[in-house]
Design a protein around this motif. Structure first.
Motif, PDB file in Angstrom:
ATOM      1  N   ALA A 182      42.747  55.688  49.947  1.00  0.00           N
ATOM      2  CA  ALA A 182      43.280  56.449  48.748  1.00  0.00           C
ATOM      3  C   ALA A 182      44.341  55.536  48.068  1.00  0.00           C
ATOM      4  O   ALA A 182      44.546  55.202  46.737  1.00  0.00           O
ATOM      5  N   VAL A 183      45.350  55.023  49.055  1.00  0.00           N
ATOM      6  CA  VAL A 183      46.598  54.344  48.481  1.00  0.00           C
ATOM      7  C   VAL A 183      46.054  52.963  47.931  1.00  0.00           C
ATOM      8  O   VAL A 183      46.728  52.998  46.931  1.00  0.00           O
ATOM      9  N   ARG A 184      45.150  52.266  48.705  1.00  0.00           N
ATOM     10  CA  ARG A 184      44.614  51.190  48.081  1.00  0.00           C
ATOM     11  C   ARG A 184      43.892  51.303  46.583  1.00  0.00           C
ATOM     12  O   ARG A 184      44.184  50.581  45.778  1.00  0.00           O
ATOM     13  N   ILE A 185      43.295  52.545  46.531  1.00  0.00           N
ATOM     14  CA  ILE A 185      42.712  52.913  45.226  1.00  0.00           C
ATOM     15  C   ILE A 185      43.705  52.942  44.114  1.00  0.00           C
ATOM     16  O   ILE A 185      43.532  52.467  43.103  1.00  0.00           O
ATOM     17  N   ASP A 186      45.034  53.618  44.471  1.00  0.00           N
ATOM     18  CA  ASP A 186      45.775  53.961  43.656  1.00  0.00           C
ATOM     19  C   ASP A 186      46.567  52.618  43.262  1.00  0.00           C
ATOM     20  O   ASP A 186      47.097  52.553  42.132  1.00  0.00           O
ATOM     21  N   GLN A 187      46.858  51.742  44.242  1.00  0.00           N
ATOM     22  CA  GLN A 187      47.224  50.243  43.955  1.00  0.00           C
ATOM     23  C   GLN A 187      46.448  49.665  42.983  1.00  0.00           C
ATOM     24  O   GLN A 187      47.110  48.942  41.983  1.00  0.00           O
ATOM     25  N   ALA A 188      45.206  49.705  43.113  1.00  0.00           N
ATOM     26  CA  ALA A 188      44.312  49.117  42.173  1.00  0.00           C
ATOM     27  C   ALA A 188      44.355  49.777  40.688  1.00  0.00           C
ATOM     28  O   ALA A 188      44.430  48.978  39.767  1.00  0.00           O
ATOM     29  N   ALA A 189      44.502  50.934  40.709  1.00  0.00           N
ATOM     30  CA  ALA A 189      44.721  51.749  39.270  1.00  0.00           C
ATOM     31  C   ALA A 189      45.954  51.104  38.655  1.00  0.00           C
ATOM     32  O   ALA A 189      45.955  51.371  37.525  1.00  0.00           O
ATOM     33  N   VAL A 190      46.944  51.100  39.539  1.00  0.00           N
ATOM     34  CA  VAL A 190      48.251  50.703  39.091  1.00  0.00           C
ATOM     35  C   VAL A 190      48.184  49.282  38.522  1.00  0.00           C
ATOM     36  O   VAL A 190      48.585  48.925  37.237  1.00  0.00           O
ATOM     37  N   GLU A 191      47.496  48.333  39.303  1.00  0.00           N
ATOM     38  CA  GLU A 191      47.189  46.858  38.761  1.00  0.00           C
ATOM     39  C   GLU A 191      46.504  46.720  37.427  1.00  0.00           C
ATOM     40  O   GLU A 191      46.678  46.203  36.681  1.00  0.00           O
ATOM     41  N   SER A 192      45.597  47.780  37.365  1.00  0.00           N
ATOM     42  CA  SER A 192      44.482  47.731  36.190  1.00  0.00           C
ATOM     43  C   SER A 192      45.257  48.308  35.083  1.00  0.00           C
ATOM     44  O   SER A 192      45.150  47.748  33.853  1.00  0.00           O
ATOM     45  N   ALA A 193      46.179  49.366  35.186  1.00  0.00           N
ATOM     46  CA  ALA A 193      46.892  49.739  33.966  1.00  0.00           C
ATOM     47  C   ALA A 193      47.689  48.624  33.503  1.00  0.00           C
ATOM     48  O   ALA A 193      48.013  48.587  32.442  1.00  0.00           O
ATOM     49  N   HIS A 194      48.358  47.898  34.570  1.00  0.00           N
ATOM     50  CA  HIS A 194      49.280  46.881  34.086  1.00  0.00           C
ATOM     51  C   HIS A 194      48.427  45.834  33.407  1.00  0.00           C
ATOM     52  O   HIS A 194      48.999  45.299  32.258  1.00  0.00           O
ATOM     53  N   LEU A 195      47.273  45.350  33.898  1.00  0.00           N
ATOM     54  CA  LEU A 195      46.522  44.405  33.026  1.00  0.00           C
ATOM     55  C   LEU A 195      46.024  44.825  31.654  1.00  0.00           C
ATOM     56  O   LEU A 195      46.154  44.058  30.665  1.00  0.00           O
ATOM     57  N   ASN A 196      45.690  46.187  31.458  1.00  0.00           N
ATOM     58  CA  ASN A 196      45.148  46.862  30.230  1.00  0.00           C
ATOM     59  C   ASN A 196      46.614  46.500  29.286  1.00  0.00           C
ATOM     60  O   ASN A 196      46.354  46.286  28.048  1.00  0.00           O
ATOM     61  N   LEU A 197      47.763  47.136  29.699  1.00  0.00           N
ATOM     62  CA  LEU A 197      48.907  46.762  29.025  1.00  0.00           C
ATOM     63  C   LEU A 197      49.348  45.409  28.655  1.00  0.00           C
ATOM     64  O   LEU A 197      49.614  45.117  27.564  1.00  0.00           O
ATOM     65  N   ASP A 198      49.037  44.606  29.661  1.00  0.00           N
ATOM     66  CA  ASP A 198      49.174  43.162  29.152  1.00  0.00           C
ATOM     67  C   ASP A 198      48.113  42.671  28.266  1.00  0.00           C
ATOM     68  O   ASP A 198      48.420  41.788  27.180  1.00  0.00           O
ATOM     69  N   TYR A 199      46.784  43.217  28.222  1.00  0.00           N
ATOM     70  CA  TYR A 199      45.927  42.796  27.383  1.00  0.00           C
ATOM     71  C   TYR A 199      46.230  43.359  25.848  1.00  0.00           C
ATOM     72  O   TYR A 199      45.430  42.850  24.843  1.00  0.00           O
ATOM     73  N   ALA A 200      46.927  44.354  25.732  1.00  0.00           N
ATOM     74  CA  ALA A 200      47.313  44.843  24.624  1.00  0.00           C
ATOM     75  C   ALA A 200      47.824  43.983  23.765  1.00  0.00           C
ATOM     76  O   ALA A 200      48.145  43.977  22.503  1.00  0.00           O
ATOM     77  N   ARG A 201      48.898  42.796  24.399  1.00  0.00           N
ATOM     78  CA  ARG A 201      49.298  41.572  23.735  1.00  0.00           C
ATOM     79  C   ARG A 201      48.385  40.547  23.744  1.00  0.00           C
ATOM     80  O   ARG A 201      48.116  39.842  24.850  1.00  0.00           O
TER      81      ARG A 201
END
Length: 437
Positions: A182-201
Motif C-alpha cells: 500500500a505504501v508503494r502504491i501511495d508513493q506512485a500516486a504521489v509521483e503521478s500527482a507531481h507529474l500531472n502538476l508538472d504537465y499543467a505547465r
C-alpha cells in the motif's frame, strides 16, 4: 604661197559641207570613246561578279567571325544536382497531457522558443489537490506499516517462547507485506500527482519557432484534442530532401564510402548559395514511378534563410577530378556521328573534330578525348562553319553568346545547370550535320 591660193583654202574650210563633215567626225569619235568605256566597265563588273560567286561557292575564301577560347586543364569538381524541398528538422505538435482549463498562453505567434520554455499554463489547482490527497494516503499507510512492523517483532518474540501460536506471527508477516504494498502504491500516486502538476505547465519540447495559436486562454483543453495548442518547428538546423536519378546512385554510394559528403543549397534560379551542410540519409528504396532516389541533407540555418516547404536546388559534391581538360559547354555540337567541336588551326581554318565527353561542371564540360590542351575551339558562330572554313576570331569575353562560355573556361565560372551542354551544344546540330559527317 600666193595670196590667191591661201584665200581659196580659207574659203574651202569655211564652206558648209566641210563643217558638216567635221561635226560628223567629232561625233563618231565621241561614240567610239563611249563604247570603249562601256566595254571596260562591263568586263570589270563581270570579273567582280565572278569573284563574288567564286567566294560564295568556296567558304574558305571568306573569313567567318567567331568567338573562340582555349581548351585548358583544371581541377573539376564532380557534382550532381537535384531538385528538392526544405523540411523542418523537427516538427512537434504541442498538446496538453492533462485535462483542464487553459489559464495562460505565454508565447507570441511566430516567436523563437527554447526547449523547456513554458508555453502555456493549465489551471494547476485540481492537480495540487490530488497531490495532497496522495501525500495524505502515503503518510497514513506509512504509519500503519510502522505499527505493523512493531507488532511483528512482538509476535516473533512471543512465538519463540511458545506464548502465542505461530500462526498469529505468520499472519502479522502478511499484514506487514500488505501495508508495504500500500505504501508503494501511495508513493506512485504521489509521483503521478507531481507529474500531472508538472504537465499543467506546457513547455516546448525542442528549440524552434511557434506557429499560429490554435487555442485561446479560457478554453477547456483535453489530452485527446486532435489539434493541440500549437506547432513548434525546428529551423536550425534544417533539412533538405532532394531527388537524384537512380543511375547516379552508384557514384553517390562510392563517394559516401570515402567519407562525409557536402551539399550546397541554391535558390530556384540556381545561382546564389543559400546554405551548405552534409548528406545525412540516402533513402532505402527507389521510386519505381520516377526512377529516382531521395536523399536528405542537414544544414545549419541560424539566419533562417531556408524555410519549410521552400523549393530549392541541391548540389551534392562527390569528388574532384584533377587536371581535367575542359571547354565551354557551348563549344560542343551534335551531329549524326556524335559530339564534335570546331578546332581552329594555325592557318585560321576550322576542322570538326569528334570528341568524347565526361562530366559537366556548371557551364563547362570535360573532354576525355579529341582535343589537346592549348587548342582553340569555337564557342559561338558555328552555324556558318563547314570543314575548312576560314575564321576571324573575336574576343570570346565580348563576343555575345559565346562570351560567357569563354569567360567560364578561364575563370571556372559560376555553377550552372548540369545539362548545360545538352541545351547550348545542340543549338546548331541540324546545320552542322554535313560538317560532322
Amino acid at each position: 604661197m600666193p595670196d590667191h591660193t591661201l584665200d581659196a583654202a580659207r574659203g574651202a574650210l569655211a564652206s558648209p559641207p566641210f563643217r558638216r563633215r567635221r561635226r560628223i567626225g567629232l561625233t563618231l569619235g565621241a561614240l567610239v570613246l563611249v563604247a570603249i568605256a562601256a566595254a571596260w566597265f562591263a568586263r570589270r563588273g563581270a570579273a567582280a561578279s565572278s569573284a563574288a560567286a567564286q567566294a560564295a561557292r568556296d567558304p574558305a575564301a571568306r573569313p567567318v567571325p567567331v568567338a573562340a577560347t582555349t581548351a585548358a586543364r583544371r581541377d573539376v569538381p564532380l557534382d550532381v544536382d537535384g531538385l528538392g524541398t526544405v523540411i523542418a528538422y523537427r516538427t512537434v505538435t504541442v498538446r496538453p497531457l492533462v485535462d483542464g482549463r487553459l489559464e495562460q498562453v505565454l508565447f507570441e505567434e511566430g516567436q523563437a522558443v527554447k526547449a523547456g520554455q513554458v508555453l502555456a499554463q493549465i489551471d494547476p489547482r485540481p492537480f495540487q489537490i490530488q497531490l495532497k490527497q496522495a501525500e495524505g494516503a502515503l503518510a497514513r499507510d506509512q504509519a500503519l506499516l510502522l505499527s505493523a512492523h512493531r507488532d511483528l517483532e512482538r509476535y516473533r518474540a512471543l512465538a519463540s517462547e511458545n506464548l502465542i501460536a505461530q500462526q498469529q506471527a505468520d499472519g502479522q508477516v502478511a499484514t506487514v507485506g500488505q501495508l508495504e504494498g500500500a505504501v508503494r502504491i501511495d508513493q506512485a500516486a504521489v509521483e503521478s500527482a507531481h507529474l500531472n502538476l508538472d504537465y499543467a505547465r506546457i513547455t516546448s519540447p525542442v528549440d524552434g519557432v511557434t506557429g499560429l495559436r490554435q487555442v485561446d486562454p479560457g478554453n477547456v483543453v483535453h489530452a485527446s484534442d486532435p489539434t493541440g495548442l500549437d506547432i513548434v518547428t525546428q529551423l536550425d538546423p534544417i533539412a533538405v530532401v532532394f531527388t537524384l536519378p537512380q543511375d547516379q546512385l552508384p557514384a553517390v554510394a562510392a563517394a559516401r564510402a570515402e567519407g562525409p559528403l557536402t551539399v550546397d543549397v541554391h535558390g530556384r534560379d540556381g545561382t546564389a548559395i543559400i546554405g551548405s551542410g552534409r548528406l545525412e540519409v540516402v533513402d532505402n528504396q527507389i521510386n519505381v514511378s520516377t526512377s529516382t532516389v531521395r536523399l536528405k541533407a542537414v544544414l545549419p540555418n541560424p539566419s533562417h534563410a531556408l524555410w519549410p516547404n521552400q523549393f530549392v536546388k541541391a548540389r551534392l559534391h562527390l569528388s574532384v577530378q584533377k587536371g581535367a581538360l575542359v571547354v565551354p559547354a557551348t563549344a560542343v555540337q551534335r551531329g549524326p556521328s556524335g559530339s564534335f567541336v570546331y578546332v581552329i588551326g594555325a592557318d585560321s581554318t576550322v576542322t570538326p573534330r569528334p570528341v568524347e565527353l565526361g562530366a559537366t561542371p556548371g557551364d563547362l564540360i570535360v573532354v576525355t578525348r579529341g582535343v589537346d590542351a592549348g587548342e582553340q575551339v569555337v564557342v559561338d558562330g558555328q552555324a556558318q562553319l563547314r570543314a575548312g572554313s576560314k575564321v576571324a576570331v573575336r574576343d570570346a569575353t565580348t563576343g555575345g553568346g559565346g562570351g560567357g562560355a569563354g569567360g567560364a573556361a578561364g575563370q571556372g565560372g559560376p555553377a550552372g545547370p548540369r545539362n548545360a551542354s545538352s541545351g547550348g551544344a545542340g543549338a546548331g546540330a541540324g546545320g552542322h550535320e554535313d560538317a560532322a559527317r
